[in-house]
Design a protein around this motif. Structure first.
Motif, PDB file in Angstrom:
ATOM      1  N   PRO A  75      86.754   7.012 -24.364  1.00 16.56           N
ATOM      2  CA  PRO A  75      85.904   6.163 -25.231  1.00 16.56           C
ATOM      3  C   PRO A  75      84.445   6.165 -24.796  1.00 16.56           C
ATOM      4  CG  PRO A  75      87.154   4.791 -23.725  1.00 16.56           C
ATOM      5  CD  PRO A  75      87.603   6.210 -23.476  1.00 16.56           C
ATOM      6  N   HIS A  77      81.732   5.939 -26.284  1.00 17.45           N
ATOM      7  CA  HIS A  77      80.812   5.009 -26.942  1.00 17.45           C
ATOM      8  C   HIS A  77      80.682   3.692 -26.196  1.00 17.45           C
ATOM      9  CE1 HIS A  77      84.841   3.966 -28.190  1.00 17.45           C
ATOM     10  NE2 HIS A  77      84.408   2.764 -28.490  1.00 17.45           N
ATOM     11  N   GLY A 153      83.187   9.413 -34.816  1.00 21.33           N
ATOM     12  CA  GLY A 153      83.130   8.656 -33.571  1.00 21.33           C
ATOM     13  C   GLY A 153      82.920   9.609 -32.411  1.00 21.33           C
ATOM     14  N   GLN A 155      83.890   9.254 -29.512  1.00 18.27           N
ATOM     15  CA  GLN A 155      85.146   9.376 -28.764  1.00 18.27           C
ATOM     16  C   GLN A 155      85.928  10.603 -29.227  1.00 18.27           C
ATOM     17  OE1 GLN A 155      87.615   5.859 -28.923  1.00 18.27           O
ATOM     18  NE2 GLN A 155      88.876   6.594 -27.230  1.00 18.27           N
ATOM     19  N   GLN A 292      81.215   4.320 -33.537  1.00 20.70           N
ATOM     20  CA  GLN A 292      82.030   3.236 -32.981  1.00 20.70           C
ATOM     21  C   GLN A 292      81.177   2.174 -32.286  1.00 20.70           C
ATOM     22  OE1 GLN A 292      83.972   6.511 -30.943  1.00 20.70           O
ATOM     23  NE2 GLN A 292      85.900   5.370 -31.169  1.00 20.70           N
ATOM     24  N   GLU A 400      75.185   0.418 -39.176  1.00 20.76           N
ATOM     25  CA  GLU A 400      76.349   1.305 -39.098  1.00 20.76           C
ATOM     26  C   GLU A 400      75.877   2.741 -38.915  1.00 20.76           C
ATOM     27  OE1 GLU A 400      78.678   0.804 -42.595  1.00 20.76           O
ATOM     28  OE2 GLU A 400      79.688  -1.000 -41.849  1.00 20.76           O
TER      29      GLU A 400
ATOM     30  N   THR B 204      89.282  10.263 -39.626  1.00 19.96           N
ATOM     31  CA  THR B 204      89.153   9.617 -38.329  1.00 19.96           C
ATOM     32  C   THR B 204      90.252   8.571 -38.148  1.00 19.96           C
ATOM     33  OG1 THR B 204      86.789   9.865 -38.594  1.00 19.96           O
ATOM     34  CG2 THR B 204      87.539   8.440 -36.806  1.00 19.96           C
ATOM     35  N   ASP B 206      92.299   5.262 -36.420  1.00 17.01           N
ATOM     36  CA  ASP B 206      91.990   3.967 -35.804  1.00 17.01           C
ATOM     37  C   ASP B 206      90.738   3.312 -36.349  1.00 17.01           C
ATOM     38  OD1 ASP B 206      94.142   4.002 -33.979  1.00 17.01           O
ATOM     39  OD2 ASP B 206      93.057   5.512 -32.837  1.00 17.01           O
ATOM     40  N   THR B 207      90.429   3.544 -37.614  1.00 16.36           N
ATOM     41  CA  THR B 207      89.220   2.915 -38.134  1.00 16.36           C
ATOM     42  C   THR B 207      89.369   1.399 -38.162  1.00 16.36           C
ATOM     43  OG1 THR B 207      90.100   3.456 -40.292  1.00 16.36           O
ATOM     44  CG2 THR B 207      88.285   4.803 -39.514  1.00 16.36           C
ATOM     45  N   ALA B 210      88.040  -0.048 -34.894  1.00 17.19           N
ATOM     46  CA  ALA B 210      86.648   0.201 -34.550  1.00 17.19           C
ATOM     47  C   ALA B 210      85.803  -1.008 -34.957  1.00 17.19           C
ATOM     48  CB  ALA B 210      86.158   1.452 -35.268  1.00 17.19           C
ATOM     49  N   ARG B 212      83.252  -3.364 -36.716  1.00 22.65           N
ATOM     50  CA  ARG B 212      82.821  -3.379 -38.119  1.00 22.65           C
ATOM     51  C   ARG B 212      81.571  -4.216 -38.261  1.00 22.65           C
ATOM     52  NH1 ARG B 212      86.430  -1.822 -42.731  1.00 22.65           N
ATOM     53  NH2 ARG B 212      87.628  -0.270 -41.621  1.00 22.65           N
TER      54      ARG B 212
END
Lengths: 407, 214
Positions: A75, A77, A153, A155, A292, A400, B204, B206-207, B210, B212
């Motif tokens: 991970p 991020h 992501g 990751q 992420q 985002e 992708t 597991d959104t 993640a 939000r």
């Protein structure tokens, strides 16, 4: 602190000291300030705060046929500095994670040597040892992105890498003692797992800087990383760092094993394939902000990223906020070591403007990280491995972020 | 210091003991070598004594391999394809099989001996490995004769079609332009356009977990 920054921090805190806090009492004197916490020994082996429970390795289910021959991702991020915590180092197994009793494990060194030898773990730990910090990157890291932006992501796009400190014994120590015979030029390394992973490594590399490691970040290797013993092949593709190492055989020619022929060869557009592409080229990526790790507010923003090179030391990292039109030099912070991750930062401000974040690594050999377009021009789209192209994150006005490509 | 010590030991005890320089360890036993020394090279070095034919390998393959690799080596789900793919290496979906991509037959033998069948590794005896290897060569039209005997002498003589398709790493030459090049810092491109987005594919995992933005 600059006057501008201190003024902004004050404003952010409510404007002036005269204004009384209006939040509920729990926010002014929260419960952890009023009641006793847990005593010692509640967690004999400590774990991260429960508030960090989302910071875990994750896999991509559709990528592989079974979890025993599969991969998950670090991970990145959520991490900072250069050391990857042991429990977050990505996993790649070919026959599942071997569960080895160290008392029954042993390392054989044989082939073209004067004195073939079998060593127990206890014996290995009686030999002179060294400590080294190295990155390990799977050659397939970013491999899903050859045809275009695919995974959202860092990751998943860049997480087949970790960076830890190894403790172990150099192969120079072991092979000098075994007595390499004239004419020897290669070494086979083989694992004790159910995949019996075997790879050919040039003897020159083995004697230069390879080691067998029994510890990472100060504690015994994790089972996922080859407990009780793994090979360390600094700067070279992770597949060669044989885990659960049981055997080193010296020979005069490469073995052309499955992992160095049908896999880990780089198919070019003309149908021919590069083999023995061991070195990991210089590469970098911004770890936050990223899909992420969204930007959380206007004002000061830390852009944080990592860079590494299998050829030497990171000498410089450039960062662009506008998709590669303009660049600035990032600040390297923390240890800058050869064949190790290096952390870089750009300290900037963000006020909701759209950004296209990129980073570009330079290494001590003069190599400059290429764009994805430059790589594809030479290597085509089918090479799977060694995608070290420049990554772009689109940052939207709401903070985002998305994995995109620019042209 | 340690190397000096080992040199001294070597000089003093050289005729005596094999493990003198380390002062630790022991020589491998014959049983260890027989069980562990199982690597095979393209020139045949390491091949055990044994024999097998494609005809003999068929039943074994269908029983122990086909559930993952398919009746014809076509691969089930995401398990590896072992046959087919001739002429696909320059296309959009290259299929890297023994017949279309792998350079050496010894690799098949070495891999079967180390890792297959998946979940029951190192269970095949040499005759069985020769027979399954022969059957795989048959599936790939490399061996046409079902009764050809593959053994430690004949295996190295069989060549795979793509042996010449590989060349050693040439990045430092072919990609020399990536070194020591002028680096632009200001107004490097006229216009930047977004040409691809990960969200289009939406693969992708597991959104849900993640972070939000509300």
């Amino acid at each position: 602190m600059s006057p501008r920054l201190s003024r902004r921090l004050m404003l952010g805190a409510g404007g002036a000291a005269a204004v009384r806090p209006v939040a509920a009492e729990d926010d002014v004197i929260p419960e952890w300030s009023r009641t006793l916490g847990e005593g010692v020994d509640q967690h004999p082996y400590g774990k991260p705060s429960i508030h960090e429970k989302a910071v875990i390795r994750r896999d991509v289910g559709w990528l592989t046929a079974s979890p025993q021959s599969s991969v998950n991702f670090t991970p990145l991020h959520a991490l900072d500095g250069i050391i990857t915590p042991n429990g977050l180092c990505f996993e790649r197994h070919h026959g599942g994670m071997a569960d080895i009793d160290p008392a029954r494990h042993r390392l054989m060194i044989h082939g073209m040597v004067e004195r073939p030898v079998v060593l127990t773990m206890a014996e290995l730990k009686r030999l002179p040892r060294v400590n080294r910090i190295y990155f390990l990157e799977c050659a397939a890291n970013s491999g899903m992105e050859w045809r275009g932006a695919q995974l959202n992501g860092v990751q998943f796009t860049h997480g087949m890498i970790h960076n830890v400190m190894y403790t172990g014994v150099t192969l120079r120590t072991l092979l000098d003692a075994a007595g390499v015979k004239p004419g020897a030029a290669w070494m086979l390394a083989e694992g004790a797992d159910a995949a019996g992973m075997d790879r050919s490594i040039p003897l020159g590399k083995a004697l230069d800087d390879c080691m067998v490691a029994f510890a990472q970040n100060g504690e015994a290797l994790r089972p996922e990383q080859g407990y009780p013993l793994r090979l360390v092949v600094p700067g070279w593709q992770g597949n060669m760092w044989v885990k659960w190492l049981r055997r080193l055989k010296i020979g005069d020619a490469p073995w052309h094993t499955r992992e160095e022929t049908s896999k880990y060869t780089d198919l070019l557009a003309d149908g021919r394939a590069r083999r023995f592409t061991w070195v990991m080229d210089a590469k970098s990526v911004i770890t936050a902000p990223s899909p992420q790790a969204p930007v959380v507010g206007h004002g000061p923003l830390v852009i944080s990223g990592i860079a590494w090179s299998g050829r030497g030391t990171i000498s410089r990292v450039d960062v662009s906020l506008d998709g590669g039109r303009n660049w600035r030099e990032a600040r390297l912070d923390g240890p800058v070591l050869p064949l190790s991750m290096t952390r870089f930062y750009v300290d900037t401000e963000w006020h909701g403007q759209e950004m296209l974040l990129q980073s570009r690594a330079h290494d001590s050999t003069g190599y400059v990280q290429p764009t994805k377009a430059e790589l594809r021009k030479i290597r085509g789209l089918n090479s799977i491995y060694h995608n070290n192209g420049i990554q772009t994150w689109l940052i939207r006005p709401n903070g985002e972020s998305e994995n995109v490509e620019v042209g | 210091m340690w190397r000096w010590a080992s040199l001294v030991l070597l000089l003093l005890f050289a005729p005596l003991a094999q493990a003198a320089p380390l002062g630790l360890g022991r020589a491998p036993t014959a049983a260890e070598l027989e069980a562990w020394d199982i690597d095979v090279r393209p020139d045949g070095k390491g091949l055990p004594k044994g024999r097998g034919t494609a005809r003999e390998g068929e039943a074994l393959y269908q029983e122990r391999c086909a559930s993952c690799h398919g009746e014809f080596g076509e691969g089930i789900n995401r398990w590896p394809e072992l046959a087919g793919g001739e002429g696909s290496l320059t296309g959009d979906r290259p299929l890297r099989t023994i017949g279309s991509y792998w350079p050496y037959v010894s690799t098949v033998f070495d891999f079967l001996r180390h890792a297959m069948p998946f979940g029951n590794a190192q269970s095949l005896v040499p005759d069985e490995i020769y027979a399954v290897t022969a059957y795989l060569l048959g599936l790939n039209d490399v061996l046409k004769d079902e009764d050809f005997e593959l053994n430690e002498r004949t295996l190295p003589s069989i060549r795979l079609p793509n042996e010449a398709g590989f060349f050693d790493d040439d990045r430092e030459v072919a990609e020399a332009a990536f070194w020591n090049r002028p680096v632009c810092m200001v107004a490097c491109t006229a216009e930047v356009r977004i040409t691809g987005r990960a969200a289009v594919l939406d693969v992708t995992p597991d959104t849900k977990s993640a972070p939000r933005i509300e």
